[in-house]
Design a protein around this motif. Structure first.
Motif, PDB file in Angstrom:
ATOM      1  N   LYS A 175       0.835  -1.194   0.000  1.00 25.22           N
ATOM      2  CA  LYS A 175       0.000   0.000   0.000  1.00 25.22           C
ATOM      3  C   LYS A 175       0.880   1.259   0.000  1.00 25.22           C
ATOM      4  O   LYS A 175       0.614   2.223  -0.727  1.00 25.22           O
ATOM      5  N   HIS A 176       1.914   1.237   0.808  1.00 31.06           N
ATOM      6  CA  HIS A 176       2.824   2.385   0.851  1.00 31.06           C
ATOM      7  C   HIS A 176       3.535   2.558  -0.492  1.00 31.06           C
ATOM      8  O   HIS A 176       3.717   3.686  -0.975  1.00 31.06           O
ATOM      9  N   LEU A 177       3.919   1.450  -1.125  1.00 31.98           N
ATOM     10  CA  LEU A 177       4.544   1.520  -2.440  1.00 31.98           C
ATOM     11  C   LEU A 177       3.600   2.146  -3.454  1.00 31.98           C
ATOM     12  O   LEU A 177       4.005   3.011  -4.254  1.00 31.98           O
ATOM     13  N   LEU A 178       2.339   1.734  -3.429  1.00 34.90           N
ATOM     14  CA  LEU A 178       1.371   2.263  -4.392  1.00 34.90           C
ATOM     15  C   LEU A 178       1.132   3.755  -4.166  1.00 34.90           C
ATOM     16  O   LEU A 178       0.953   4.516  -5.126  1.00 34.90           O
ATOM     17  N   GLN A 179       1.115   4.187  -2.911  1.00 30.99           N
ATOM     18  CA  GLN A 179       1.012   5.615  -2.632  1.00 30.99           C
ATOM     19  C   GLN A 179       2.193   6.366  -3.222  1.00 30.99           C
ATOM     20  O   GLN A 179       2.059   7.482  -3.747  1.00 30.99           O
ATOM     21  N   THR A 180       3.373   5.750  -3.136  1.00 30.76           N
ATOM     22  CA  THR A 180       4.592   6.391  -3.641  1.00 30.76           C
ATOM     23  C   THR A 180       4.557   6.562  -5.143  1.00 30.76           C
ATOM     24  O   THR A 180       4.924   7.626  -5.674  1.00 30.76           O
TER      25      THR A 180
ATOM     26  N   GLU B 119      -5.667  -7.909  -3.961  1.00 30.65           N
ATOM     27  CA  GLU B 119      -6.320  -7.837  -2.655  1.00 30.65           C
ATOM     28  C   GLU B 119      -6.725  -6.398  -2.340  1.00 30.65           C
ATOM     29  O   GLU B 119      -7.844  -6.141  -1.868  1.00 30.65           O
ATOM     30  N   LEU B 120      -5.859  -5.459  -2.589  1.00 31.37           N
ATOM     31  CA  LEU B 120      -6.159  -4.053  -2.296  1.00 31.37           C
ATOM     32  C   LEU B 120      -7.239  -3.527  -3.234  1.00 31.37           C
ATOM     33  O   LEU B 120      -8.101  -2.731  -2.819  1.00 31.37           O
ATOM     34  N   GLU B 121      -7.200  -3.939  -4.477  1.00 36.09           N
ATOM     35  CA  GLU B 121      -8.192  -3.490  -5.452  1.00 36.09           C
ATOM     36  C   GLU B 121      -9.590  -3.936  -5.056  1.00 36.09           C
ATOM     37  O   GLU B 121     -10.582  -3.217  -5.284  1.00 36.09           O
ATOM     38  N   ASN B 122      -9.712  -5.104  -4.446  1.00 35.98           N
ATOM     39  CA  ASN B 122     -11.021  -5.653  -4.086  1.00 35.98           C
ATOM     40  C   ASN B 122     -11.485  -5.245  -2.698  1.00 35.98           C
ATOM     41  O   ASN B 122     -12.566  -5.642  -2.259  1.00 35.98           O
ATOM     42  N   ASP B 123     -10.670  -4.469  -2.005  1.00 34.33           N
ATOM     43  CA  ASP B 123     -11.011  -4.046  -0.638  1.00 34.33           C
ATOM     44  C   ASP B 123     -11.694  -2.678  -0.691  1.00 34.33           C
ATOM     45  O   ASP B 123     -11.074  -1.662  -1.002  1.00 34.33           O
ATOM     46  N   ASP B 124     -12.989  -2.650  -0.376  1.00 30.02           N
ATOM     47  CA  ASP B 124     -13.763  -1.402  -0.447  1.00 30.02           C
ATOM     48  C   ASP B 124     -13.307  -0.374   0.592  1.00 30.02           C
ATOM     49  O   ASP B 124     -13.626   0.815   0.470  1.00 30.02           O
ATOM     50  N   LEU B 125     -12.609  -0.806   1.610  1.00 31.97           N
ATOM     51  CA  LEU B 125     -12.157   0.117   2.650  1.00 31.97           C
ATOM     52  C   LEU B 125     -10.872   0.852   2.264  1.00 31.97           C
ATOM     53  O   LEU B 125     -10.466   1.800   2.940  1.00 31.97           O
ATOM     54  N   VAL B 126     -10.262   0.433   1.190  1.00 34.19           N
ATOM     55  CA  VAL B 126      -9.012   1.048   0.741  1.00 34.19           C
ATOM     56  C   VAL B 126      -9.336   2.295  -0.078  1.00 34.19           C
ATOM     57  O   VAL B 126     -10.329   2.351  -0.823  1.00 34.19           O
ATOM     58  N   ASP B 127      -8.486   3.317   0.066  1.00 32.46           N
ATOM     59  CA  ASP B 127      -8.664   4.583  -0.652  1.00 32.46           C
ATOM     60  C   ASP B 127      -8.785   4.337  -2.158  1.00 32.46           C
ATOM     61  O   ASP B 127      -8.109   3.467  -2.716  1.00 32.46           O
ATOM     62  N   ASP B 128      -9.665   5.132  -2.827  1.00 30.21           N
ATOM     63  CA  ASP B 128      -9.930   4.936  -4.251  1.00 30.21           C
ATOM     64  C   ASP B 128      -8.656   5.073  -5.092  1.00 30.21           C
ATOM     65  O   ASP B 128      -8.476   4.341  -6.078  1.00 30.21           O
ATOM     66  N   ASP B 129      -7.804   6.018  -4.727  1.00 34.11           N
ATOM     67  CA  ASP B 129      -6.590   6.213  -5.519  1.00 34.11           C
ATOM     68  C   ASP B 129      -5.666   5.001  -5.409  1.00 34.11           C
ATOM     69  O   ASP B 129      -5.058   4.591  -6.406  1.00 34.11           O
ATOM     70  N   ILE B 130      -5.586   4.425  -4.217  1.00 33.45           N
ATOM     71  CA  ILE B 130      -4.760   3.229  -4.039  1.00 33.45           C
ATOM     72  C   ILE B 130      -5.326   2.078  -4.869  1.00 33.45           C
ATOM     73  O   ILE B 130      -4.585   1.332  -5.513  1.00 33.45           O
ATOM     74  N   ARG B 131      -6.642   1.962  -4.881  1.00 31.38           N
ATOM     75  CA  ARG B 131      -7.259   0.894  -5.670  1.00 31.38           C
ATOM     76  C   ARG B 131      -7.010   1.122  -7.156  1.00 31.38           C
ATOM     77  O   ARG B 131      -6.781   0.167  -7.915  1.00 31.38           O
ATOM     78  N   ARG B 132      -7.036   2.393  -7.588  1.00 28.37           N
ATOM     79  CA  ARG B 132      -6.763   2.709  -8.998  1.00 28.37           C
ATOM     80  C   ARG B 132      -5.337   2.315  -9.376  1.00 28.37           C
ATOM     81  O   ARG B 132      -5.102   1.672 -10.417  1.00 28.37           O
TER      82      ARG B 132
ATOM     83  N   VAL C 133       2.141   6.915 -12.244  1.00 26.84           N
ATOM     84  CA  VAL C 133       1.533   5.900 -13.107  1.00 26.84           C
ATOM     85  C   VAL C 133       0.925   6.504 -14.360  1.00 26.84           C
ATOM     86  O   VAL C 133       0.946   5.875 -15.425  1.00 26.84           O
ATOM     87  N   ASP C 134       0.420   7.712 -14.252  1.00 26.46           N
ATOM     88  CA  ASP C 134      -0.172   8.324 -15.438  1.00 26.46           C
ATOM     89  C   ASP C 134       0.874   8.571 -16.511  1.00 26.46           C
ATOM     90  O   ASP C 134       0.577   8.555 -17.704  1.00 26.46           O
ATOM     91  N   THR C 135       2.103   8.819 -16.085  1.00 22.09           N
ATOM     92  CA  THR C 135       3.180   9.027 -17.044  1.00 22.09           C
ATOM     93  C   THR C 135       3.445   7.757 -17.842  1.00 22.09           C
ATOM     94  O   THR C 135       3.780   7.811 -19.025  1.00 22.09           O
TER      95      THR C 135
END
Length: 527
Positions: free
Chosen positions: A451-456, A490-503, A461-463
């Motif tokens: 999760k921390h990696l994905l935030q980083t 797992e993070l993508e399917n977790d509704d409690l995870v922030d939308d940006d992290i899931r994206r 990712v858009d680039t």
């Protein structure tokens, strides 16, 4: 039409000269791999009577003596005898670690054999020495046996081309080495001092490694002046600290500084290992470094002394830094300028990454405009981004490849902590490849680490879309190569995870490929 057949000659039919050429080629082939010297001609001499006669009568087959006290003294004397008057290469490994690996003290006979051999070589064969490599410790060192090398008068070794003397133990009170060798090309002195450098090195000397003792600044200057064509210089030791004593007057120091633009002008590589901070400052004063292709620095002293080690590396001489790699909490930092073929590296054993990274970026901020490749640990990412905020811009226009290393094992140790990073300043318009390297040994990344990696990487990712590559590489066989995609699912399917992290998780799972798959894809494109 006339037919002809090639004459077939068996090895028994070869002339002696050709047979000896084959022997010499076999010697080189085997010695390049095993470095044994005398074993190959000995085996050749046992094949048949003719081979034995040729081998024993050809001194050039017996010119290398690699010996430890565990070997027979008779073998050493035999090699010396069979080499006749030819120039010889002698390598004596005389330490408890090298010769008595099963522990305990070596037998008294082994010590006595070593002393006998040293006396024989320095008494009867010194004029034939082309290479002399001695590695010794307190157990084997005998002042009387080595007295020719450390006498009141100079020991002349006229044919010596390479000389190495390493003392692998605590320093002892012993006379300085006092040798004259006008044609020396290679010199390695570790933990044992030298008298009169000017007699030992000369115009043919191209590689010098010295350290582990106290040396005067005037001797450093003399060393550089006596070896004007030196290409590789190493100062420092892995056994003991090296200190430089400032014995130059202000005028002499000014002269040395002015001469530094010509002295050492052929220097291509400079390595410095654990010089005291004061000594490092003196080296900076008498040795010009901007032109040097490769500078490597190991710094293990308490106290930052940032100005000294940063000045020593001469980072600003890299006009176009194209690559930067930062590893560790007490980091190893590597920079390179591929256009100028220059590189700088440092291992800062006592300076934390939180201090070292901002210092390196601040001393040469324009590197961020030319950097094409960046490799960094996730645990150091926040420090690097903070440096960009301090600069006031996160634009790195030339950056094409970014490698971020993660390790659950490092996180678990607790030396450094994962912290949130504001990456809104980051602008990497040329980014083509983002590589995630899992360097863990035992533990795959947890959901929290991913999760921390994905935030980083969220600002990046858009680039990469839609043509970029995201590669996941596992650096240890014990870790499964599919951990990251599974964690992202797992993070993508977790509704409690922030939308940006899931994206970002969805993005990573969709385009993430293994390192092996990327190489296969690139190979297919070449074909």
């Amino acid at each position: 039409m006339e037919s002809s057949t090639a004459r077939v000659v068996t090895i028994d039919g070869l002339h002696d000269e050709i047979l000896l050429m084959i022997f010499m080629a076999a010697m080189k082939l085997v010695d390049d791999v095993r470095h044994v010297g005398w074993e190959t001609p000995s085996r050749l001499s046992h094949v048949c009577r003719r081979w034995r006669q040729n081998a024993l009568a050809y001194p050039l087959l017996w010119t290398t003596l690699n010996w430890t006290p565990e070997q027979s003294l008779h073998i050493a004397h035999t090699v010396l005898q069979r080499s006749a008057r030819a120039l010889i290469s002698v390598d004596l490994q005389m330490t408890v670690l090298e010769t008595h690996s099963h522990g305990g003290s070596p037998p008294a006979e082994a010590v006595a054999n070593m002393q006998t051999l040293v006396r024989t070589i320095l008494r009867d064969h010194v004029g034939r020495l082309a290479r002399l490599d001695i590695f010794i410790d307190n157990t084997f060192y005998d002042p009387d046996a080595f007295s020719p090398l450390c006498g009141d008068t100079t020991l002349s070794i006229p044919s010596l081309r390479a000389f190495s003397f390493r003392f692998g133990d605590d320093a002892i009170a012993a006379p300085d080495l006092y040798i004259a060798a006008g044609d020396l090309t290679y010199l390695f002195i570790d933990n044992f001092s030298i008298r009169s450098w000017g007699r030992l090195v000369g115009p043919r000397t191209t590689e010098i490694l010295i350290g582990g003792f106290s040396i005067k600044l005037s001797e450093i200057v003399q060393l550089l002046q006596s070896a004007p064509n030196i290409k590789d210089l190493s100062l420092g030791s892995g056994y003991a600290f090296t200190s430089i004593e400032d014995d130059l007057s202000p005028d002499a120091l000014d002269n040395a500084r002015e001469a530094s633009t010509t002295v050492g002008r052929h220097l291509e590589s400079l390595t410095i290992c654990d010089l005291t901070p004061f000594s490092l400052g003196l080296v900076n004063k008498v040795l010009s470094r901007d032109h040097i292709s490769r500078i490597s620095l190991t710094y293990g002293h308490e106290g930052g002394m940032f100005d000294q080690w940063l000045e020593c590396l001469s980072i600003t001489s890299l006009k176009n830094v194209t690559s930067l790699a930062i590893t560790g909490s007490y980091p190893i930092i590597n920079l390179s300028d591929s256009k100028a073929n220059k590189a700088r590296s440092c291992f800062l054993d006592t300076i934390a990454a939180d201090d070292a990274i901002p210092a390196v970026v601040a001393v040469h901020p324009s590197m961020l405009d030319t950097l094409q490749s960046l490799s960094i640990e996730l645990l150091n990412w926040g420090v690097f981004v903070d440096s960009l905020w301090q600069r006031g811009s996160g634009l790195m226009p030339a950056l094409r490849t970014l490698s971020i290393t993660i390790s659950q094992d490092d996180v678990n140790r607790g030396d450094r902590i994962l912290r949130e990073v504001d990456g809104s300043i980051l602008i990497f318009p040329s980014l083509e490849l983002l590589t995630i390297i899992d360097r863990g040994y035992n533990t795959p990344p947890t959901l929290e680490l991913v999760k921390h990696l994905l935030q980083t990487i969220s600002p990046l990712v858009d680039t990469l879309e839609p043509d970029g590559n995201l590669v996941y590489r596992v650096n240890h066989d014990s870790l499964p190569a599919f951990t990251l995609p599974l964690r992202c699912q797992e993070l993508e399917n977790d509704d409690l995870v922030d939308d940006d992290i899931r994206r970002v998780a969805r993005f990573v799972r969709d385009i993430c490929i293994s390192d092996a798959d990327l190489r296969e894809r690139e190979a297919a494109m070449v074909e």
